[in-house]
Design a protein around this motif. Structure first.
Motif, mmCIF file in Angstrom:
data_model
loop_
_atom_site.group_PDB
_atom_site.id
_atom_site.type_symbol
_atom_site.label_atom_id
_atom_site.label_comp_id
_atom_site.label_asym_id
_atom_site.label_seq_id
_atom_site.Cartn_x
_atom_site.Cartn_y
_atom_site.Cartn_z
ATOM 1 N N SER A 275 0.136 11.486 2.368
ATOM 2 C CA SER A 275 -0.864 12.504 3.368
ATOM 3 C C SER A 275 -0.254 13.531 3.565
ATOM 4 C CB SER A 275 -0.953 11.497 4.509
ATOM 5 O OG SER A 275 0.504 11.113 5.240
ATOM 6 N N THR B 131 -5.461 12.230 3.392
ATOM 7 C CA THR B 131 -4.716 10.811 3.211
ATOM 8 C C THR B 131 -5.230 10.033 1.985
ATOM 9 O OG1 THR B 131 -4.077 10.555 5.307
ATOM 10 C CG2 THR B 131 -4.176 8.810 4.084
ATOM 11 N N GLN B 132 -4.386 9.968 0.911
ATOM 12 C CA GLN B 132 -4.952 8.776 0.123
ATOM 13 C C GLN B 132 -4.066 7.749 -0.326
ATOM 14 O OE1 GLN B 132 -4.596 10.633 -4.041
ATOM 15 N NE2 GLN B 132 -6.462 9.385 -4.845
ATOM 16 N N THR B 133 -4.751 6.467 -0.310
ATOM 17 C CA THR B 133 -3.978 5.058 -0.481
ATOM 18 C C THR B 133 -4.206 4.402 -1.641
ATOM 19 O OG1 THR B 133 -3.920 5.013 2.137
ATOM 20 C CG2 THR B 133 -3.577 2.893 0.690
ATOM 21 N N LYS B 134 -3.092 3.906 -2.359
ATOM 22 C CA LYS B 134 -3.400 2.953 -3.623
ATOM 23 C C LYS B 134 -2.519 1.822 -3.204
ATOM 24 C CE LYS B 134 -4.304 6.513 -6.686
ATOM 25 N NZ LYS B 134 -4.134 7.178 -8.080
ATOM 26 N N ARG B 135 -2.641 0.819 -4.053
ATOM 27 C CA ARG B 135 -1.969 -0.403 -3.823
ATOM 28 C C ARG B 135 -1.048 -0.587 -5.192
ATOM 29 N NH1 ARG B 135 -7.524 -3.662 -3.742
ATOM 30 N NH2 ARG B 135 -7.761 -3.637 -5.959
ATOM 31 N N ARG C 24 0.701 5.227 0.543
ATOM 32 C CA ARG C 24 -0.091 6.221 1.257
ATOM 33 C C ARG C 24 0.554 7.548 1.306
ATOM 34 N NH1 ARG C 24 -1.567 4.175 6.502
ATOM 35 N NH2 ARG C 24 -3.162 3.059 5.213
ATOM 36 N N LEU D 50 0.873 -1.371 0.024
ATOM 37 C CA LEU D 50 -0.004 0.205 -0.224
ATOM 38 C C LEU D 50 0.970 1.416 -0.014
ATOM 39 C CD1 LEU D 50 -2.555 -0.968 2.998
ATOM 40 C CD2 LEU D 50 -2.817 -1.197 0.264
#
Length: 115
Positions: free
Chosen positions: A102, A107-111, A100, A98
């Protein structure tokens, strides 16, 4: 048993798409995506083998990058101040991670997948 559980988790995690969700918990899939995240970003290539490129549309003060493996272990944590960042992932274990981004407000999270 643990191996089967991990494989099942990875299959579900990898093949079920996640909706984009902002810091307020509003999903773009529901049409209720109200606040644009100032640090919207893209990652490439995905899957990655040697390096991971992270591109932000804009940079905010106190922008922080954190990468976490599928078991929750923090692999990388650093402050970023540029729109483009390249991470050497050549020595990382294969798997799902992941990414992240921020800042003080959001906060934004991608994989991504490391092969």
């Amino acid at each position: 048993m643990v191996k089967k559980l991990l494989i099942t988790f990875l299959i579900v995690f990898f093949f079920i798409p996640l909706p984009e969700v902002n810091a307020l918990g509003n999903s773009s899939e529901s049409g209720q995506f109200i606040a644009q995240f100032g640090n919207e970003f893209t990652i490439s290539p995905n899957p990655a083998t040697t390096k991971l490129n992270i591109n932000l549309k804009s940079i905010q003060p106190n922008t922080h990058l954190t990468i976490i493996d599928v078991l929750g272990k923090k692999v990388l944590s650093k402050e970023i101040s540029e729109l483009e960042t390249t991470i050497d992932v050549s020595r990382w274990n294969a798997g799902v991670y992941l990414v992240r981004i921020s800042n003080d407000k959001e906060t934004q999270t991608k994989r991504f997948v490391k092969q």
